[in-house]
Design a protein around this motif. Structure first.
Motif, mmCIF file in Angstrom:
data_model
loop_
_atom_site.group_PDB
_atom_site.id
_atom_site.type_symbol
_atom_site.label_atom_id
_atom_site.label_comp_id
_atom_site.label_asym_id
_atom_site.label_seq_id
_atom_site.Cartn_x
_atom_site.Cartn_y
_atom_site.Cartn_z
ATOM 1 N N ASN A 191 0.827 -1.220 0.000
ATOM 2 C CA ASN A 191 0.000 0.000 0.000
ATOM 3 C C ASN A 191 0.855 1.261 0.000
ATOM 4 O O ASN A 191 0.380 2.339 0.338
ATOM 5 N N ALA A 192 2.119 1.134 -0.378
ATOM 6 C CA ALA A 192 3.053 2.261 -0.264
ATOM 7 C C ALA A 192 2.611 3.460 -1.090
ATOM 8 O O ALA A 192 2.649 4.600 -0.619
ATOM 9 N N ALA A 193 2.203 3.219 -2.330
ATOM 10 C CA ALA A 193 1.790 4.333 -3.187
ATOM 11 C C ALA A 193 0.587 5.053 -2.593
ATOM 12 O O ALA A 193 0.542 6.286 -2.544
ATOM 13 N N ALA A 194 -0.392 4.272 -2.118
ATOM 14 C CA ALA A 194 -1.616 4.867 -1.583
ATOM 15 C C ALA A 194 -1.326 5.716 -0.351
ATOM 16 O O ALA A 194 -1.815 6.849 -0.231
ATOM 17 N N VAL A 195 -0.532 5.193 0.579
ATOM 18 C CA VAL A 195 -0.275 5.923 1.820
ATOM 19 C C VAL A 195 0.585 7.150 1.557
ATOM 20 O O VAL A 195 0.349 8.216 2.128
ATOM 21 N N ALA A 196 1.575 7.018 0.686
ATOM 22 C CA ALA A 196 2.414 8.181 0.367
ATOM 23 C C ALA A 196 1.592 9.293 -0.267
ATOM 24 O O ALA A 196 1.775 10.478 0.048
ATOM 25 N N GLU A 197 0.685 8.932 -1.159
ATOM 26 C CA GLU A 197 -0.192 9.938 -1.770
ATOM 27 C C GLU A 197 -1.065 10.615 -0.719
ATOM 28 O O GLU A 197 -1.306 11.829 -0.774
ATOM 29 N N HIS A 198 -1.539 9.834 0.249
ATOM 30 C CA HIS A 198 -2.398 10.424 1.283
ATOM 31 C C HIS A 198 -1.583 11.363 2.177
ATOM 32 O O HIS A 198 -2.086 12.418 2.584
ATOM 33 N N ALA A 199 -0.352 10.980 2.471
ATOM 34 C CA ALA A 199 0.514 11.877 3.243
ATOM 35 C C ALA A 199 0.708 13.199 2.500
ATOM 36 O O ALA A 199 0.680 14.279 3.104
ATOM 37 N N LEU A 200 0.908 13.111 1.185
ATOM 38 C CA LEU A 200 1.048 14.328 0.377
ATOM 39 C C LEU A 200 -0.229 15.156 0.437
ATOM 40 O O LEU A 200 -0.177 16.393 0.578
ATOM 41 N N ALA A 201 -1.379 14.488 0.345
ATOM 42 C CA ALA A 201 -2.657 15.208 0.395
ATOM 43 C C ALA A 201 -2.832 15.929 1.729
ATOM 44 O O ALA A 201 -3.259 17.091 1.773
ATOM 45 N N LEU A 202 -2.492 15.259 2.821
ATOM 46 C CA LEU A 202 -2.623 15.888 4.138
ATOM 47 C C LEU A 202 -1.652 17.055 4.298
ATOM 48 O O LEU A 202 -2.017 18.102 4.848
ATOM 49 N N MET A 203 -0.428 16.888 3.812
ATOM 50 C CA MET A 203 0.547 17.979 3.894
ATOM 51 C C MET A 203 0.061 19.195 3.105
ATOM 52 O O MET A 203 0.112 20.337 3.594
ATOM 53 N N LEU A 204 -0.416 18.970 1.903
ATOM 54 C CA LEU A 204 -0.897 20.072 1.079
ATOM 55 C C LEU A 204 -2.140 20.715 1.679
ATOM 56 O O LEU A 204 -2.300 21.942 1.662
ATOM 57 N N ALA A 205 -3.040 19.888 2.228
ATOM 58 C CA ALA A 205 -4.256 20.430 2.845
ATOM 59 C C ALA A 205 -3.905 21.345 4.009
ATOM 60 O O ALA A 205 -4.520 22.405 4.188
ATOM 61 N N CYS A 206 -2.895 20.943 4.795
ATOM 62 C CA CYS A 206 -2.474 21.782 5.925
ATOM 63 C C CYS A 206 -1.794 23.065 5.439
ATOM 64 O O CYS A 206 -2.082 24.155 5.935
ATOM 65 N N ALA A 207 -0.882 22.940 4.483
ATOM 66 C CA ALA A 207 -0.123 24.097 4.024
ATOM 67 C C ALA A 207 -0.988 25.105 3.288
ATOM 68 O O ALA A 207 -0.744 26.316 3.354
ATOM 69 N N LYS A 208 -1.987 24.621 2.574
ATOM 70 C CA LYS A 208 -2.818 25.484 1.728
ATOM 71 C C LYS A 208 -4.183 25.805 2.341
ATOM 72 O O LYS A 208 -5.044 26.380 1.671
ATOM 73 N N SER A 209 -4.384 25.409 3.609
ATOM 74 C CA SER A 209 -5.644 25.718 4.322
ATOM 75 C C SER A 209 -6.871 25.263 3.542
ATOM 76 O O SER A 209 -7.899 25.951 3.497
ATOM 77 N N VAL A 210 -6.779 24.096 2.912
ATOM 78 C CA VAL A 210 -7.848 23.623 2.031
ATOM 79 C C VAL A 210 -9.173 23.501 2.767
ATOM 80 O O VAL A 210 -10.225 23.941 2.273
#
Length: 312
Positions: free
Chosen positions: A101-120
């Motif tokens: 599940n490495a691809a899936a979890v890494a993508e989700h980590a990216l999504a959470l990082m971007l959501a935090c940084a960009k105040s989504v």
């Protein structure tokens, strides 16, 4: 039920591709939220040779209820829900679907990082409420910032590559990692707290690293740090993180795992600004579901075949 040996799945389903691999076995599903007593009862009834772990925990009591048990195979990468010491003492092999599940979890980590940084999340809520905050809002630009990874296995390395691609400096701590790509700088754990603008956890939970993110380590972090956790909730002292976010020392936290799962409600993070929450679904994609199921089934069969050959 036939006379085939039994494999218990601690869940309500398994990918058809995985079930096809297990044609020589009867598969017994434990349901969506199996409790320890449910697994003990099923183990006593069926005496399985294998258990594929999706949800719930496999304790020594479950193992003792299944004297024929040879393998416990995790449908995923984290084996903290399996009493590995008890398994070892009973000669039961524990396996994990490493990297499935490495691809899936890494993508989700990216999504959470971007959501935090960009105040989504707050911007979305404001927009739906009829506001237009262009004149007053500034997001965080990640390019040029430092991301610190705790854990450089399959998930951590994929996430590192994504961060490098958007121009972040990548540092990482993992005492077991070797042959790191040149864009990842290996550092001591102390440097993760001190140097990172974003910290992302992608390591297993062990007795040694429980609550590694706590009041003391958070105090050493840069003001305005972002925390992302797609690993295990037990890595984080939740009360300390809440205080750090409330004070502004931690700008935002993107969390996919929690100390108790399912997350209790009410929970101290609910309704709190600065938290982006998801219900431990980083590895839950259609592709990962198949990959993890196939890997778990393959690992199970490999152990059982080896045991059979040794006994022949």
């Amino acid at each position: 039920m036939t006379d085939k040996p039994v494999i218990i799945v601690t869940g309500a389903d398994l990918a058809p591709e995985a079930q096809a691999l297990l044609g020589d076995y009867d598969i017994v599903f434990a349901g969506k939220t199996p409790q320890s007593q449910d697994l003990v009862a099923l183990a006593r009834k069926h005496n399985p040779v294998g258990i594929i772990v999706r949800y719930g925990s496999v304790s020594a009591e479950v193992m003792d209820a299944a004297p024929g048990l040879k393998v416990i195979s995790k449908h995923g990468t984290g084996t903290d829900t399996i009493d590995k010491a008890a398994a070892q003492a009973r000669g039961i092999e524990v396996t994990a679907a490493a990297g499935a599940n490495a691809a899936a979890v890494a993508e989700h980590a990216l999504a959470l990082m971007l959501a935090c940084a960009k105040s989504v999340v707050p911007l979305d809520a404001r927009m739906h409420a009829g506001h237009w905050d262009k004149a007053t809002h500034k997001s965080l630009e990640l390019h040029g910032l430092t991301v610190g990874l705790v854990g450089l296995g399959a998930i951590g390395r994929r996430f590192a590559r994504m961060c490098d691609a958007i121009g972040m400096r990548v540092i990482g701590f993992d005492p077991f990692a070797t042959d790191l790509p040149d864009y990842v700088e290996a550092v001591p754990l102390d440097r993760i707290w001190e140097d990172s603008d974003v910290i992302s956890l992608q390591c297993p939970l062990t007795a040694e690293n429980k609550d590694m993110v706590n009041a003391a380590t958070l105090a050493r972090c840069k003001p305005g740090v972002i925390l992302v956790n797609t690993a295990r909730g037990g890595l984080v002292d939740e009360a300390a993180l809440l205080e750090a976010v409330r004070s502004g020392h931690v700008a935002a936290a993107g969390l996919d795992s929690f100390a108790q799962e399912p997350m209790t409600s009410p929970h101290i993070f609910q309704g709190q600004p600065g938290f982006v929450l998801s219900p431990h679904i980083g590895g839950v994609t259609s592709a990962a579901y198949v990959n993890m199921g196939v890997a778990a089934a393959t690992n199970t069969i490999a152990v059982l075949n080896r045991v059979r050959q040794a006994a022949a």
